[in-house]
Design a protein around this motif. Structure first.
Motif, PDB file in Angstrom:
ATOM      1  N   LEU A 185       0.826  -1.205   0.000  1.00 47.30           N
ATOM      2  CA  LEU A 185       0.000   0.000   0.000  1.00 47.30           C
ATOM      3  C   LEU A 185       0.867   1.264   0.000  1.00 47.30           C
ATOM      4  CD1 LEU A 185      -2.935  -0.848   2.430  1.00 47.30           C
ATOM      5  CD2 LEU A 185      -3.028  -0.567  -0.046  1.00 47.30           C
ATOM      6  N   ASP A 186       1.965   1.238   0.769  1.00 47.35           N
ATOM      7  CA  ASP A 186       2.877   2.392   0.803  1.00 47.35           C
ATOM      8  C   ASP A 186       3.491   2.649  -0.563  1.00 47.35           C
ATOM      9  OD1 ASP A 186       2.385   2.852   3.446  1.00 47.35           O
ATOM     10  OD2 ASP A 186       4.249   1.924   4.180  1.00 47.35           O
ATOM     11  N   LYS A 187       3.951   1.586  -1.236  1.00 42.94           N
ATOM     12  CA  LYS A 187       4.531   1.743  -2.569  1.00 42.94           C
ATOM     13  C   LYS A 187       3.488   2.282  -3.547  1.00 42.94           C
ATOM     14  CE  LYS A 187       8.137  -1.761  -2.347  1.00 42.94           C
ATOM     15  NZ  LYS A 187       8.629  -3.023  -2.884  1.00 42.94           N
ATOM     16  N   HIS A 188       2.289   1.753  -3.454  1.00 38.95           N
ATOM     17  CA  HIS A 188       1.219   2.201  -4.354  1.00 38.95           C
ATOM     18  C   HIS A 188       0.893   3.677  -4.097  1.00 38.95           C
ATOM     19  CE1 HIS A 188      -2.236   1.969  -6.952  1.00 38.95           C
ATOM     20  NE2 HIS A 188      -3.015   2.436  -5.963  1.00 38.95           N
ATOM     21  N   LEU A 189       0.841   4.068  -2.825  1.00 33.91           N
ATOM     22  CA  LEU A 189       0.542   5.443  -2.462  1.00 33.91           C
ATOM     23  C   LEU A 189       1.646   6.387  -2.954  1.00 33.91           C
ATOM     24  CD1 LEU A 189      -1.349   7.396  -0.979  1.00 33.91           C
ATOM     25  CD2 LEU A 189      -0.045   6.934   1.090  1.00 33.91           C
ATOM     26  N   VAL A 190       2.891   5.976  -2.800  1.00 33.82           N
ATOM     27  CA  VAL A 190       4.017   6.793  -3.248  1.00 33.82           C
ATOM     28  C   VAL A 190       3.974   6.958  -4.764  1.00 33.82           C
ATOM     29  CG1 VAL A 190       6.529   6.805  -3.505  1.00 33.82           C
ATOM     30  CG2 VAL A 190       5.517   6.315  -1.289  1.00 33.82           C
ATOM     31  N   GLU A 191       3.707   5.883  -5.494  1.00 34.77           N
ATOM     32  CA  GLU A 191       3.619   5.966  -6.954  1.00 34.77           C
ATOM     33  C   GLU A 191       2.479   6.881  -7.383  1.00 34.77           C
ATOM     34  OE1 GLU A 191       3.283   1.995  -8.392  1.00 34.77           O
ATOM     35  OE2 GLU A 191       5.298   1.435  -7.736  1.00 34.77           O
ATOM     36  N   GLU A 192       1.352   6.759  -6.699  1.00 35.14           N
ATOM     37  CA  GLU A 192       0.200   7.589  -7.045  1.00 35.14           C
ATOM     38  C   GLU A 192       0.472   9.065  -6.746  1.00 35.14           C
ATOM     39  OE1 GLU A 192      -4.523   7.803  -5.971  1.00 35.14           O
ATOM     40  OE2 GLU A 192      -3.480   5.883  -5.767  1.00 35.14           O
ATOM     41  N   LEU A 193       1.107   9.349  -5.611  1.00 36.14           N
ATOM     42  CA  LEU A 193       1.450  10.734  -5.279  1.00 36.14           C
ATOM     43  C   LEU A 193       2.466  11.309  -6.265  1.00 36.14           C
ATOM     44  CD1 LEU A 193       1.662  10.675  -1.379  1.00 36.14           C
ATOM     45  CD2 LEU A 193       0.026  11.921  -2.795  1.00 36.14           C
ATOM     46  N   ALA A 194       3.419  10.485  -6.658  1.00 34.94           N
ATOM     47  CA  ALA A 194       4.407  10.942  -7.633  1.00 34.94           C
ATOM     48  C   ALA A 194       3.739  11.249  -8.964  1.00 34.94           C
ATOM     49  CB  ALA A 194       5.505   9.898  -7.812  1.00 34.94           C
ATOM     50  N   GLN A 195       2.801  10.424  -9.378  1.00 35.55           N
ATOM     51  CA  GLN A 195       2.086  10.650 -10.634  1.00 35.55           C
ATOM     52  C   GLN A 195       1.276  11.947 -10.572  1.00 35.55           C
ATOM     53  OE1 GLN A 195       2.337   9.009 -13.448  1.00 35.55           O
ATOM     54  NE2 GLN A 195       0.798  10.246 -14.491  1.00 35.55           N
ATOM     55  N   VAL A 196       0.589  12.182  -9.461  1.00 34.39           N
ATOM     56  CA  VAL A 196      -0.193  13.422  -9.293  1.00 34.39           C
ATOM     57  C   VAL A 196       0.731  14.633  -9.304  1.00 34.39           C
ATOM     58  CG1 VAL A 196      -1.631  14.707  -7.656  1.00 34.39           C
ATOM     59  CG2 VAL A 196      -2.115  12.307  -8.114  1.00 34.39           C
ATOM     60  N   ALA A 197       1.878  14.532  -8.635  1.00 33.96           N
ATOM     61  CA  ALA A 197       2.824  15.648  -8.605  1.00 33.96           C
ATOM     62  C   ALA A 197       3.354  15.942 -10.005  1.00 33.96           C
ATOM     63  CB  ALA A 197       3.974  15.330  -7.648  1.00 33.96           C
TER      64      ALA A 197
ATOM     65  N   GLU B 283       1.893  15.322 -12.905  1.00 30.27           N
ATOM     66  CA  GLU B 283       0.831  15.925 -13.709  1.00 30.27           C
ATOM     67  C   GLU B 283       0.597  17.377 -13.313  1.00 30.27           C
ATOM     68  OE1 GLU B 283      -2.567  13.418 -13.279  1.00 30.27           O
ATOM     69  OE2 GLU B 283      -1.694  11.790 -14.453  1.00 30.27           O
ATOM     70  N   THR B 284       0.649  17.668 -12.025  1.00 26.83           N
ATOM     71  CA  THR B 284       0.450  19.040 -11.562  1.00 26.83           C
ATOM     72  C   THR B 284       1.561  19.951 -12.072  1.00 26.83           C
ATOM     73  OG1 THR B 284      -0.643  18.203  -9.577  1.00 26.83           O
ATOM     74  CG2 THR B 284       0.123  20.483  -9.524  1.00 26.83           C
ATOM     75  N   VAL B 285       2.794  19.491 -11.948  1.00 25.46           N
ATOM     76  CA  VAL B 285       3.927  20.289 -12.423  1.00 25.46           C
ATOM     77  C   VAL B 285       3.844  20.474 -13.937  1.00 25.46           C
ATOM     78  CG1 VAL B 285       6.433  20.261 -12.715  1.00 25.46           C
ATOM     79  CG2 VAL B 285       5.438  19.705 -10.502  1.00 25.46           C
TER      80      VAL B 285
ATOM     81  N   ASP C  85       1.175  20.467 -15.864  1.00 27.61           N
ATOM     82  CA  ASP C  85       0.101  21.418 -16.173  1.00 27.61           C
ATOM     83  C   ASP C  85       0.522  22.853 -15.871  1.00 27.61           C
ATOM     84  OD1 ASP C  85      -1.499  19.329 -17.004  1.00 27.61           O
ATOM     85  OD2 ASP C  85      -2.630  19.204 -15.108  1.00 27.61           O
ATOM     86  N   GLU C  86       1.198  23.031 -14.751  1.00 30.74           N
ATOM     87  CA  GLU C  86       1.648  24.373 -14.385  1.00 30.74           C
ATOM     88  C   GLU C  86       2.667  24.908 -15.390  1.00 30.74           C
ATOM     89  OE1 GLU C  86       1.754  27.882 -12.387  1.00 30.74           O
ATOM     90  OE2 GLU C  86       0.406  26.219 -11.980  1.00 30.74           O
ATOM     91  N   LEU C  87       3.615  24.076 -15.783  1.00 31.18           N
ATOM     92  CA  LEU C  87       4.606  24.494 -16.770  1.00 31.18           C
ATOM     93  C   LEU C  87       3.955  24.798 -18.116  1.00 31.18           C
ATOM     94  CD1 LEU C  87       7.590  22.101 -16.000  1.00 31.18           C
ATOM     95  CD2 LEU C  87       7.439  24.557 -15.572  1.00 31.18           C
ATOM     96  N   ARG C  88       2.971  24.008 -18.496  1.00 23.56           N
ATOM     97  CA  ARG C  88       2.258  24.244 -19.751  1.00 23.56           C
ATOM     98  C   ARG C  88       1.556  25.608 -19.726  1.00 23.56           C
ATOM     99  NH1 ARG C  88      -0.853  19.626 -20.174  1.00 23.56           N
ATOM    100  NH2 ARG C  88       0.956  18.591 -21.058  1.00 23.56           N
ATOM    101  N   GLU C  89       0.928  25.924 -18.594  1.00 22.90           N
ATOM    102  CA  GLU C  89       0.232  27.205 -18.454  1.00 22.90           C
ATOM    103  C   GLU C  89       1.224  28.366 -18.488  1.00 22.90           C
ATOM    104  OE1 GLU C  89      -2.791  29.860 -18.200  1.00 22.90           O
ATOM    105  OE2 GLU C  89      -2.971  27.702 -18.504  1.00 22.90           O
ATOM    106  N   GLN C  90       2.349  28.227 -17.796  1.00 24.53           N
ATOM    107  CA  GLN C  90       3.355  29.290 -17.793  1.00 24.53           C
ATOM    108  C   GLN C  90       3.944  29.491 -19.179  1.00 24.53           C
ATOM    109  OE1 GLN C  90       6.292  28.418 -14.820  1.00 24.53           O
ATOM    110  NE2 GLN C  90       4.953  28.966 -13.121  1.00 24.53           N
ATOM    111  N   SER C  91       4.222  28.405 -19.894  1.00 23.62           N
ATOM    112  CA  SER C  91       4.790  28.548 -21.233  1.00 23.62           C
ATOM    113  C   SER C  91       3.787  29.180 -22.188  1.00 23.62           C
ATOM    114  CB  SER C  91       5.284  27.205 -21.764  1.00 23.62           C
ATOM    115  OG  SER C  91       4.200  26.330 -21.994  1.00 23.62           O
ATOM    116  N   ARG C  92       2.505  28.908 -22.001  1.00 20.45           N
ATOM    117  CA  ARG C  92       1.478  29.530 -22.837  1.00 20.45           C
ATOM    118  C   ARG C  92       1.478  31.040 -22.624  1.00 20.45           C
ATOM    119  NH1 ARG C  92      -3.060  26.843 -21.170  1.00 20.45           N
ATOM    120  NH2 ARG C  92      -2.517  25.136 -22.543  1.00 20.45           N
ATOM    121  N   LYS C  93       1.568  31.486 -21.361  1.00 16.78           N
ATOM    122  CA  LYS C  93       1.612  32.914 -21.053  1.00 16.78           C
ATOM    123  C   LYS C  93       2.884  33.554 -21.606  1.00 16.78           C
ATOM    124  CE  LYS C  93      -1.144  32.650 -16.836  1.00 16.78           C
ATOM    125  NZ  LYS C  93      -1.121  32.751 -15.367  1.00 16.78           N
ATOM    126  N   GLN C  94       4.012  32.879 -21.463  1.00 12.82           N
ATOM    127  CA  GLN C  94       5.274  33.418 -21.965  1.00 12.82           C
ATOM    128  C   GLN C  94       5.272  33.486 -23.486  1.00 12.82           C
ATOM    129  OE1 GLN C  94       8.224  30.931 -20.126  1.00 12.82           O
ATOM    130  NE2 GLN C  94       8.241  32.118 -18.235  1.00 12.82           N
TER     131      GLN C  94
END
Length: 138
Positions: free
Chosen positions: A10-22, A24-26, A28-37
């Motif tokens: 469960l810990d390994k699965h949780l870590v993998e899932e958190l890493a995947q969410v992080a 995707e978040t990063v 998306d944020e970089l995509r938005e910043q590059s669009r503005k730039q």
């Protein structure tokens, strides 16, 4: 023992899932910043192109205004001289002033730099010792 294996899974699965969410978040944020730039860069490029055309129209107006009282070649020559002086002034404004000291370009503008000054005078050569000869310590 079985319970600890299950918790470890469960810990390994949780870590993998958190890493995947992080990730995707990063992403998306970089995509938005590059669009503005990208939008900002396009607007700067467009304003530069419009300013270039405005400068050309201003130079043409100056030349045509001078051509009323002067021959065309003289008006063009004066316009070119005015633009050359303006370009030099803008270039000078772009470079900050540096104090002239050791390691800076001299006022002559030849691009050679002065070597640093030694902090103390070198000791005079000892008699009977060749300063250019090999240096051995006994």
């Amino acid at each position: 023992m079985d319970r600890s294996d299950h918790l470890e899974h469960l810990d390994k699965h949780l870590v993998e899932e958190l890493a995947q969410v992080a990730r995707e978040t990063v992403r998306d944020e970089l995509r938005e910043q590059s669009r503005k730039q990208r939008r900002t860069a396009v607007l700067y490029a467009a304003s530069g192109a419009v300013a270039l055309y405005a400068g050309g129209a201003l130079a043409l107006a100056l030349g045509l205004g001078l051509a009323v009282g002067l021959p065309g070649w003289a008006a063009a020559l004066i316009t070119a001289a005015v633009l050359g002086v303006l370009a030099q002034l803008l270039r000078g404004a772009a470079h900050p002033k540096h104090p002239h000291g050791p390691g800076t370009v001299p006022a002559g503008g030849l691009g050679t730099r002065y070597p640093p000054m030694p902090s103390e005078a070198p000791s005079p050569p000892r008699p009977g010792v060749d300063p250019e000869g090999p240096h051995h310590r006994a």
